[in-house]
Design an enzyme around this catalytic site. Sequence first.
Site, short mmCIF file in Angstrom:
data_model
loop_
_atom_site.label_atom_id
_atom_site.label_comp_id
_atom_site.label_asym_id
_atom_site.label_seq_id
_atom_site.Cartn_x
_atom_site.Cartn_y
_atom_site.Cartn_z
N CYS A 258 -84.05 -40.64 -59.57
CA CYS A 258 -83.78 -41.14 -60.92
C CYS A 258 -84.24 -42.59 -61.05
O CYS A 258 -84.56 -43.26 -60.06
CB CYS A 258 -82.29 -41.01 -61.24
SG CYS A 258 -81.26 -42.26 -60.43
N CYS B 93 -75.82 -41.51 -56.39
CA CYS B 93 -76.95 -40.69 -55.93
C CYS B 93 -77.13 -40.79 -54.41
O CYS B 93 -76.74 -41.80 -53.78
CB CYS B 93 -78.24 -41.16 -56.59
SG CYS B 93 -78.32 -40.90 -58.37
N GLU C 230 -80.00 -41.19 -52.77
CA GLU C 230 -80.97 -42.21 -52.36
C GLU C 230 -80.33 -43.60 -52.31
O GLU C 230 -80.51 -44.35 -51.34
CB GLU C 230 -82.15 -42.25 -53.33
CG GLU C 230 -82.92 -40.94 -53.45
CD GLU C 230 -82.39 -40.05 -54.56
OE1 GLU C 230 -81.16 -39.97 -54.75
OE2 GLU C 230 -83.21 -39.45 -55.26
N1 THU Z 1 -78.69 -37.39 -58.16
C1 THU Z 1 -79.11 -37.92 -56.96
O1 THU Z 1 -78.40 -37.84 -55.95
N2 THU Z 1 -80.31 -38.54 -56.92
C2 THU Z 1 -81.14 -38.69 -58.00
O2 THU Z 1 -82.16 -39.36 -57.89
C3 THU Z 1 -80.80 -38.07 -59.27
C4 THU Z 1 -79.48 -37.43 -59.36
C5 THU Z 1 -77.38 -36.76 -58.21
C6 THU Z 1 -76.38 -37.51 -59.06
C7 THU Z 1 -75.44 -36.43 -59.46
O3 THU Z 1 -74.45 -36.30 -58.45
C8 THU Z 1 -76.28 -35.18 -59.49
O4 THU Z 1 -77.48 -35.48 -58.79
C9 THU Z 1 -76.64 -34.71 -60.89
O5 THU Z 1 -77.18 -35.72 -61.65
#
Ligand code: THU
Length: 142
Positions: free
Chosen positions: A94, A56, A58
């Site tokens: 997330c 992710c 973050e």
């Molecule tokens: N994702 C993030 O970058 N941050 C989050 O807090 C939730 C999800 C990304 C992970 C993945 O590459 C895409 O979003 C779909 O889940």
Amino acid sequence: MGVPAVSDLLDIARAARERSYSPYSGFAVGAAIRLTDGTTVSAANVENASYGLSMCAERSAVFKLIAERGTPSGDHGMVEIAIAGDPGTAAYPCGACRQVISEFASHIKVILESGDDAIEMTMDELFPHPFELDNKDTNGGD
Ligand code: THU
């Protein structure tokens, strides 16, 4: 050096989002952290053909900061984190990212893009009961 306003930090997160590698989900995310000295660290989500290896935005930003600058105390100098997903829609972090942000910067202000306005939240609001290895009360230790 001036301290970026909320909108500036969101702009940095939006710019980071442009660097997202997300061909599998098609969901691009950017995150930008402002430090007490006014400098910023930003990152995007980076995916992999082995989906579970994706990272992710973050957590990338937090890990980048720690890896680059070490671990000073006091939220590691982190004041605010701005998160930008699809334009105009709040991309809440997330659970895994909440846990990681909480461990390194429990007092950080979280800023979510949301249309013309921004949503601002505390980590207490977003993640009130983080896992803590030494917290016997919440983890069932004796
Ligand atoms: N994702 C993030 O970058 N941050 C989050 O807090 C939730 C999800 C990304 C992970 C993945 O590459 C895409 O979003 C779909 O889940």
